[in-house]
Design an enzyme around this catalytic site. Structure first.
Site, PDB file in Angstrom:
ATOM      1  CE  LYS A   1      -4.396   1.120   0.040  1.00  0.00           C
ATOM      2  NZ  LYS A   1      -5.551   0.423  -0.548  1.00  0.00           N
TER       3      LYS A   1
ATOM      4  CG  ASP B   1      -7.288   3.449  -0.991  1.00  0.00           C
ATOM      5  OD1 ASP B   1      -7.862   2.356  -0.958  1.00  0.00           O
ATOM      6  OD2 ASP B   1      -7.266   4.212  -0.002  1.00  0.00           O
TER       7      ASP B   1
HETATM    8  P1  NDP Z   1     -12.983   7.833  -2.959  1.00  0.00           P
HETATM    9  O1  NDP Z   1     -11.927   8.829  -2.674  1.00  0.00           O
HETATM   10  O2  NDP Z   1     -13.484   7.672  -4.343  1.00  0.00           O
HETATM   11  O3  NDP Z   1     -14.244   8.086  -2.016  1.00  0.00           O
HETATM   12  C1  NDP Z   1     -14.134   8.061  -0.633  1.00  0.00           C
HETATM   13  C2  NDP Z   1     -15.470   8.466  -0.046  1.00  0.00           C
HETATM   14  O4  NDP Z   1     -15.412   8.302   1.369  1.00  0.00           O
HETATM   15  C3  NDP Z   1     -15.807   9.915  -0.307  1.00  0.00           C
HETATM   16  O5  NDP Z   1     -17.200  10.044  -0.347  1.00  0.00           O
HETATM   17  C4  NDP Z   1     -15.214  10.611   0.928  1.00  0.00           C
HETATM   18  O6  NDP Z   1     -15.817  11.849   1.225  1.00  0.00           O
HETATM   19  C5  NDP Z   1     -15.526   9.594   2.002  1.00  0.00           C
HETATM   20  N1  NDP Z   1     -14.521   9.717   3.081  1.00  0.00           N
HETATM   21  C6  NDP Z   1     -13.164   9.644   2.954  1.00  0.00           C
HETATM   22  N2  NDP Z   1     -12.562   9.835   4.135  1.00  0.00           N
HETATM   23  C7  NDP Z   1     -13.554  10.025   5.018  1.00  0.00           C
HETATM   24  C8  NDP Z   1     -13.571  10.263   6.411  1.00  0.00           C
HETATM   25  N3  NDP Z   1     -12.441  10.358   7.121  1.00  0.00           N
HETATM   26  N4  NDP Z   1     -14.792  10.380   6.982  1.00  0.00           N
HETATM   27  C9  NDP Z   1     -15.935  10.264   6.253  1.00  0.00           C
HETATM   28  N5  NDP Z   1     -15.968  10.045   4.937  1.00  0.00           N
HETATM   29  C10 NDP Z   1     -14.799   9.926   4.336  1.00  0.00           C
HETATM   30  O7  NDP Z   1     -12.401   6.439  -2.390  1.00  0.00           O
HETATM   31  P2  NDP Z   1     -12.864   4.970  -2.730  1.00  0.00           P
HETATM   32  O8  NDP Z   1     -14.322   4.922  -2.962  1.00  0.00           O
HETATM   33  O9  NDP Z   1     -11.938   4.434  -3.739  1.00  0.00           O
HETATM   34  O10 NDP Z   1     -12.512   4.231  -1.356  1.00  0.00           O
HETATM   35  C11 NDP Z   1     -13.435   4.105  -0.292  1.00  0.00           C
HETATM   36  C12 NDP Z   1     -12.997   2.973   0.621  1.00  0.00           C
HETATM   37  O11 NDP Z   1     -12.939   1.756  -0.143  1.00  0.00           O
HETATM   38  C13 NDP Z   1     -11.615   3.122   1.245  1.00  0.00           C
HETATM   39  O12 NDP Z   1     -11.610   2.519   2.526  1.00  0.00           O
HETATM   40  C14 NDP Z   1     -10.731   2.316   0.306  1.00  0.00           C
HETATM   41  O13 NDP Z   1      -9.538   1.871   0.943  1.00  0.00           O
HETATM   42  C15 NDP Z   1     -11.664   1.155  -0.004  1.00  0.00           C
HETATM   43  N6  NDP Z   1     -11.328   0.404  -1.204  1.00  0.00           N
HETATM   44  C16 NDP Z   1     -11.271   1.014  -2.429  1.00  0.00           C
HETATM   45  C17 NDP Z   1     -10.979   0.277  -3.556  1.00  0.00           C
HETATM   46  C18 NDP Z   1     -11.006   0.883  -4.919  1.00  0.00           C
HETATM   47  O14 NDP Z   1     -10.892   0.118  -5.899  1.00  0.00           O
HETATM   48  N7  NDP Z   1     -11.192   2.178  -5.072  1.00  0.00           N
HETATM   49  C19 NDP Z   1     -10.644  -1.154  -3.456  1.00  0.00           C
HETATM   50  C20 NDP Z   1     -10.817  -1.718  -2.140  1.00  0.00           C
HETATM   51  C21 NDP Z   1     -11.119  -0.940  -1.068  1.00  0.00           C
HETATM   52  P3  NDP Z   1     -15.045  13.210   0.863  1.00  0.00           P
HETATM   53  O15 NDP Z   1     -15.215  13.371  -0.615  1.00  0.00           O
HETATM   54  O16 NDP Z   1     -15.749  14.245   1.663  1.00  0.00           O
HETATM   55  O17 NDP Z   1     -13.616  13.014   1.283  1.00  0.00           O
END
Ligand code: NDP
Length: 448
Positions: free
Chosen positions: A129, A169
Site C-alpha cells: 500500500k 484508493d
Molecule cells: P474515494 O476517494 O473515491 O471516495 C471516498 C469516499 O469516502 C468519499 O465520499 C469521501 O468523502 C468519504 N470519506 C473519505 N474519508 C472520510 C472520512 N475520514 N470520513 C468520512 N468520509 C470519508 O475512495 P474509494 O471509494 O476508492 O474508497 C473508499 C474505501 O474503499 C476506502 O476505505 C478504500 O480503501 C476502499 N477500497 C477502495 C478500492 C477501490 O478500488 N477504489 C478497493 C478496495 C477498497 P469526501 O469526498 O468528503 O472526502
C-alpha cells in the site's frame, strides 16, 4: 474474541512494542491473530517456520519527501509512503491513498490487510500500500499534476510491472493515476503495466472503475443466498459517495434493492424514494462537489451534517464504503435496533472491533472487507493480465471473471470457517483462507 494462545499473545506484544503510535495497524493485526488461533494450534509447522513472526513485519517500508509548487508559486512539502508488505505469492500490489489523515500506521494497516485480500482473489499478487498526506480536494488540476509528478519521481525507483504495481484508493482516481503513469513513462522510457486503474485509452481495463462496488454486491448476494436471503425489495444504506459507494449503489439497485442514503466526509443524504444515482455521479465524478448539493435538485430528500448519523437510518443491509472505523459500537447497535440483518464492507476496516462484536453477537451476516471488497484488486489483477498479453477484454468478459472470483471468495471464506469450527463467521474464514496460501508459500521459500 479474546486472544488465548500464548505464542500469539507474546507475538502481539512484540508487534505493539515495535510499532508504537500506530493503532490502526495494531487493530488489524489483533483481529487477524484472534481468528488464526485454531490454525496456529493445528499447524505447528507454520509456527516453527516463523511465518507469523515474518508476516507482521513489512518486507520494505519507503518514506520520502514530496515537494511541489502550488498555483501561487509557494513550495509545499508532503510525505510519501510505499509499504511493500509481502511478496510470497506474487509482485506487490495495492493502492495509493491521498488523504490528509495518511501516516505510516494507516499505510501499514492497509498493506497488511492487502496481503490476505490479494491471496483470497486466487490471483498471484503480493500485498502493498502507498500514499501521501496530500489532499487533492480543493486543489487545481495543475496542482494535482505537479504533486503526482513529484510523488512518482521518487516512487518510480521502487516499483515496476513485475515488482510492485500500485493502483487507486481514497483520493486517487483516474485523473491521479493518469498523471502518475505519464511521469513514470517519461522517467523510465517504458510503456508497461506499472499501475492499474488506468484510462481505457492507455491500457486500462473495462469494468475496473465499477469493480470494487460491483464485487461487493456479488459477494453480498452470495452471502445472502447462502442464508436464504436476497437484495430483492430490501432497503440499503451506503456510506461514502466515491468510487466504491457509487458502483455499489448501481449494482445493489440492479439487484432490486433501494439505496436510501449516501454520504461524504461532511454529512449524509437520506432520500426515502431511493437515491438518484445519475445526479450523484454528476455531482461527484464530474463536478467534484459536496453531497449536500443533492437536496437543491431533490427537495424531498434530507441532508444532515456529520457522518455517523447515517447508521441510524432504518435499513435491512448496510454497506460501509467510506473509510476505516466509521462504524463504532453505538452505530452498530443502532443498525441492529432498526432491524439491519447484514453488513458487508466496501471500505477497508470500516467497523471497529466493538462494532464487529455487536454484529456477531446479534447474528448479523457480516462480510469483512478483505473478502467483500477484493473485487477491485482482483480486477486490477485482470488489468495486469491484459497488459501482459497486450490485449483488451470486453466489459462482459471482465465482469464475468470478477463475478466468478467473488463467488469463489465467498465459498473459500465459508468453507474455511466451517473447517475450523466457526461456521458462519466469514471474518474468521477470510483471515484463515487468505493466510494459509501465503503461509504455505512463505514456508516453501525458506527463511526470507
Ligand atoms: P474515494 O476517494 O473515491 O471516495 C471516498 C469516499 O469516502 C468519499 O465520499 C469521501 O468523502 C468519504 N470519506 C473519505 N474519508 C472520510 C472520512 N475520514 N470520513 C468520512 N468520509 C470519508 O475512495 P474509494 O471509494 O476508492 O474508497 C473508499 C474505501 O474503499 C476506502 O476505505 C478504500 O480503501 C476502499 N477500497 C477502495 C478500492 C477501490 O478500488 N477504489 C478497493 C478496495 C477498497 P469526501 O469526498 O468528503 O472526502
Amino acid at each position: 474474541m479474546a486472544l488465548k494462545n500464548q505464542y500469539l499473545i507474546d507475538l502481539l506484544q512484540t508487534v505493539k512494542k515495535r510499532n508504537p503510535g500506530e493503532p490502526e495497524f495494531i487493530q488489524a493485526v489483533t483481529e487477524v491473530f484472534e481468528t488464526l488461533q485454531p490454525v496456529v494450534e493445528k499447524r505447528p509447522d507454520l509456527v516453527k517456520a516463523g511465518v507469523l513472526d515474518r508476516l507482521v513485519e513489512p518486507e520494505r517500508q519507503i518514506m520520502f519527501r514530496v515537494p511541489w509548487v502550488d498555483d501561487n508559486g509557494n513550495v509545499q512539502v508532503n510525505r510519501g509512503f510505499r509499504v511493500q508488505f509481502n511478496s510470497a505469492i506474487g509482485p506487490y500490489k495495492g493502492g495509493i491513498r491521498l488523504h490528509p489523515s495518511v501516516y505510516l500506521g494507516i499505510i501499514k494497516f492497509l498493506g497488511f490487510e492487502q496481503v490476505f485480500k490479494n491471496s483470497l482473489t486466487t490471483l498471484p499478487m503480493g500485498g502493498a500500500k502507498g500514499g501521501s498526506d496530500f489532499d487533492p480536494k480543493g486543489k487545481s488540476d495543475a496542482e494535482v499534476m505537479r504533486f503526482c509528478q513529484s510523488f512518482m519521481t521518487e516512487l518510480c525507483k521502487h516499483i515496476g510491472a513485475d515488482c510492485d504495481v500500485p493502483a487507486g484508493d481514497i483520493g486517487t482516481g483516474g485523473r491521479e493515476i493518469g498523471f502518475m503513469f505519464g511521469q513514470y513513462k517519461r522517467l523510465r522510457n517504458e510503456f508497461t503495466g506499472v499501475l492499474t486503474g488506468k484510462g481505457l485509452t492507455y491500457g486500462g481495463s473495462l469494468a475496473r472503475t465499477e469493480a470494487t462496488g460491483y464485487g461487493l454486491c456479488y459477494f453480498t448476494k452470495e452471502m445472502l443466498a447462502a442464508n436464504g436471503k436476497s437484495f430483492e425489495g430490501k432497503t440499503v444504506v451506503i456510506s461514502g459517495s466515491g468510487n466504491v459507494a457509487i458502483y455499489a449503489t448501481e449494482k445493489a439497485t440492479s439487484f432490486g434493492a433501494k439505496v436510501v442514503a449516501l454520504s461524504d466526509s461532511n454529512g449524509y443524504i437520506y432520500d426515502k424514494n431511493g437515491v438518484d444515482l445519475a445526479c450523484i455521479k454528476q455531482l461527484k465524478e464530474v463536478e467534484r462537489k459536496r453531497i449536500k448539493e443533492y437536496i437543491s435538485t431533490h427537495p424531498t430528500a434530507e441532508y444532515h451534517e456529520g457522518c455517523s448519523g447515517i447508521w441510524t437510518i432504518p435499513c435491512d443491509i448496510a454497506l460501509p464504503c467510506a473509510t476505516q472505523n466509521e462504524i463504532n459500537k453505538e452505530s452498530a447497535e443502532a443498525l441492529v435496533k432498526n432491524g439491519c440483518f447484514a453488513v458487508a464492507e466496501g471500505a477497508n476496516m470500516p467497523s471497529t472491533p466493538e462494532a464487529i462484536e455487536v454484529y456477531l453477537k446479534n447474528g448479523l451476516l457480516y462480510g469483512p472487507a478483505k473478502a467483500a471488497n477484493a473485487g477491485g484488486v482482483a480486477t486490477s489483477g485482470l488489468e495486469m493480465s491484459q497488459n501482459s498479453e497486450r490485449l483488451s477484454w470486453t466489459f462482459e468478459e471482465v465482469d464475468k471473471k470478477l463475478h466468478d472470483i467473488m463467488v469463489s471468495i465467498f465459498k473459500a471464506c465459508d468453507s474455511a470457517a466451517k473447517e475450523y469450527g466457526m461456521a458462519g463467521n466469514y471474518m474468521a474464514g477470510a483471515n484463515i483462507a487468505g493466510f494459509l496460501k501465503v503461509a504455505e508459500a512463505m514456508k516453501a521459500q525458506g527463511c526470507v
